[in-house]
Design a protein around this motif. Sequence first.
Motif, PDB file in Angstrom:
ATOM      1  N   GLU A 146      -6.822 -12.736   1.588  1.00  0.00           N
ATOM      2  CA  GLU A 146      -7.365 -12.230   0.325  1.00  0.00           C
ATOM      3  C   GLU A 146      -6.648 -10.956  -0.119  1.00  0.00           C
ATOM      4  OE1 GLU A 146      -9.375 -13.955  -1.434  1.00  0.00           O
ATOM      5  OE2 GLU A 146      -9.632 -15.487   0.118  1.00  0.00           O
ATOM      6  N   GLN A 147      -6.667 -10.715  -1.448  1.00  0.00           N
ATOM      7  CA  GLN A 147      -6.014  -9.561  -2.040  1.00  0.00           C
ATOM      8  C   GLN A 147      -6.995  -8.817  -2.945  1.00  0.00           C
ATOM      9  OE1 GLN A 147      -1.563 -10.443  -2.831  1.00  0.00           O
ATOM     10  NE2 GLN A 147      -2.615 -12.209  -3.692  1.00  0.00           N
ATOM     11  N   PRO A 148      -6.721  -7.537  -3.254  1.00  0.00           N
ATOM     12  CA  PRO A 148      -7.611  -6.800  -4.149  1.00  0.00           C
ATOM     13  C   PRO A 148      -7.684  -7.484  -5.517  1.00  0.00           C
ATOM     14  CG  PRO A 148      -6.045  -5.325  -3.081  1.00  0.00           C
ATOM     15  CD  PRO A 148      -5.597  -6.716  -2.778  1.00  0.00           C
ATOM     16  N   PRO A 149      -8.863  -7.912  -5.957  1.00  0.00           N
ATOM     17  CA  PRO A 149      -8.962  -8.674  -7.213  1.00  0.00           C
ATOM     18  C   PRO A 149      -8.530  -7.893  -8.445  1.00  0.00           C
ATOM     19  CG  PRO A 149     -11.141  -8.088  -6.366  1.00  0.00           C
ATOM     20  CD  PRO A 149     -10.160  -7.755  -5.296  1.00  0.00           C
ATOM     21  N   THR A 180      -0.440  -7.209   8.222  1.00  0.00           N
ATOM     22  CA  THR A 180      -0.736  -5.803   7.876  1.00  0.00           C
ATOM     23  C   THR A 180      -2.066  -5.651   7.141  1.00  0.00           C
ATOM     24  OG1 THR A 180       0.498  -5.986   5.792  1.00  0.00           O
ATOM     25  CG2 THR A 180       1.716  -5.217   7.730  1.00  0.00           C
ATOM     26  N   ALA A 181      -2.786  -6.737   6.898  1.00  0.00           N
ATOM     27  CA  ALA A 181      -4.023  -6.676   6.108  1.00  0.00           C
ATOM     28  C   ALA A 181      -5.077  -5.820   6.803  1.00  0.00           C
ATOM     29  CB  ALA A 181      -4.549  -8.086   5.867  1.00  0.00           C
ATOM     30  N   LYS A 182      -5.635  -4.859   6.026  1.00  0.00           N
ATOM     31  CA  LYS A 182      -6.705  -4.002   6.532  1.00  0.00           C
ATOM     32  C   LYS A 182      -7.643  -3.683   5.366  1.00  0.00           C
ATOM     33  CE  LYS A 182      -4.571  -1.603  10.455  1.00  0.00           C
ATOM     34  NZ  LYS A 182      -3.651  -2.698  10.742  1.00  0.00           N
ATOM     35  N   ARG A 224     -11.529  -1.310   0.184  1.00  0.00           N
ATOM     36  CA  ARG A 224     -10.388  -1.892  -0.526  1.00  0.00           C
ATOM     37  C   ARG A 224      -9.407  -2.522   0.468  1.00  0.00           C
ATOM     38  NH1 ARG A 224      -5.966   1.205  -4.424  1.00  0.00           N
ATOM     39  NH2 ARG A 224      -4.344  -0.379  -4.182  1.00  0.00           N
ATOM     40  N   ILE A 225      -8.935  -3.694   0.126  1.00  0.00           N
ATOM     41  CA  ILE A 225      -7.953  -4.382   0.962  1.00  0.00           C
ATOM     42  C   ILE A 225      -6.601  -3.709   0.788  1.00  0.00           C
ATOM     43  CG2 ILE A 225      -6.800  -6.580   1.424  1.00  0.00           C
ATOM     44  CD1 ILE A 225      -9.237  -7.943   0.115  1.00  0.00           C
TER      45      ILE A 225
END
Length: 456
Positions: free
Chosen positions: A233-236, A276-278, A284-285
């Motif tokens: 998933e990514q920040p919308p 690297t996703a955190k 916030r992603i």
Amino acid sequence: MNAPARDLVARLQQAGHTAYFAGGCVRDQLLGMEAKDYDIATSARPEQVQRLFPRVTDLTGKCFGVVRVLVGDASYEIATFRQDGPYQDGRRPESVRFATAEEDAQRRDFTINGLFYDPVAERLIDYVGGEADLRAKIVRAIGNPLDRFAEDHLRLLRAIRFATRLIFTIEPKTWEAICAESATIRTVSAERIRDELNKTFTASKPELGLDLLDQSGLLKEVLPDIAALHGVEQPPQFHPEGDVYTHVRLMLSKIEQPDLELALGILFHDVGKKPTAKVDENGRIRFNEHESVGAVMAERIMTALRYDNKTIQTVCELVQHHMQFKDVLHMRPSTLKRMMVRPTFDQELELHRIDCVSSHGDVKNYEFLKQQLEIMSAEEIDPPPLITGRDLLAMGLTPGKIIGRILEAVRVAQLEGTVETHAEAIELAHKLAHTDMQTRPLPPPPDRPPEGQPPA
């Protein structure tokens, strides 16, 4: 139609042999496309072909009934009609026997590639229903699909490639066999996989190729790091389009010209996001340093697929630099100019444009850079250096790191516009040299050891 190839067919027929154009050149001709290669299938045996044509080469395929005939600077493959024996390695038959034209057609991979054409009589010969499949825009294996894919596992990727490049549908039984046999692609050499991927991702609709690879199970076999982007998933607010995989697929659909390095740059530009996703303290992603991690991953993937060093370097540059574009409005002139003179800048800029239109839609940084390219001349962006290392040596400096530091500082000043002449550059170099000598500790005299150490 290729006149030399037609003449070869005519010569074979005049000698009493059956001879036709075969395979891809017939397919492309019927589709109104320009054929790249003209292959000829014939009843003549290899030794008979050798007797007819004085310039024959590539005799390594002679045991399979294949030779190449040279005409001027071009070469043409002439193959004897054959039927293949058992396949044990998923690539080549253990033996072949010479056969009829119909038997030869039946051993080929897909119906659209199993057509013959007589350029002398101007007649199509179709034993496999390939003409009807061309009209219906269908990729269909000849005979039993499982048998065809067992003979050569690369055909799994070839089916995807043809469907992508021709924008055809894969026939259901053929598709079922591809899905069932996808894991066998592991037996195919990296080079052959690479070549099929290249042709797929430089098609007019590379996103279709990605879809077919993904849905068939082939993607997780040949590019598992790309398949793993599903569900990342990514920040919308920046990526309303969805997860990383969706973003990459959307970007591929925006490529306007087939460019392998750009396509691969798009494919790999966010590959570092999964590791690297955190989620930060505010929920916030984030994907900190994903471009650097991604460049390392892209190099590993492409090296394993046996890409050449130049292509690897270019693609890794695209991946490494793609996040820099968000800062261009705030860059110092020297930083901006150095960015703009990179050999890969044009491809980086296009990747950035596609990245933006495939996510948040804000292209102001792209438009700013395009404006700078129009405003500034090539010499303004990358002017000749005002001084060289020889100038610094002439000032009495000794070779060493100080030379590089001063040249770098003078170059930055030149690109910033604060130094414009050779004399000004020399003056700045003197100041920098004096400052450097003042701020850096001098080495101990040669006859006295450093404090706290015994004499040598």
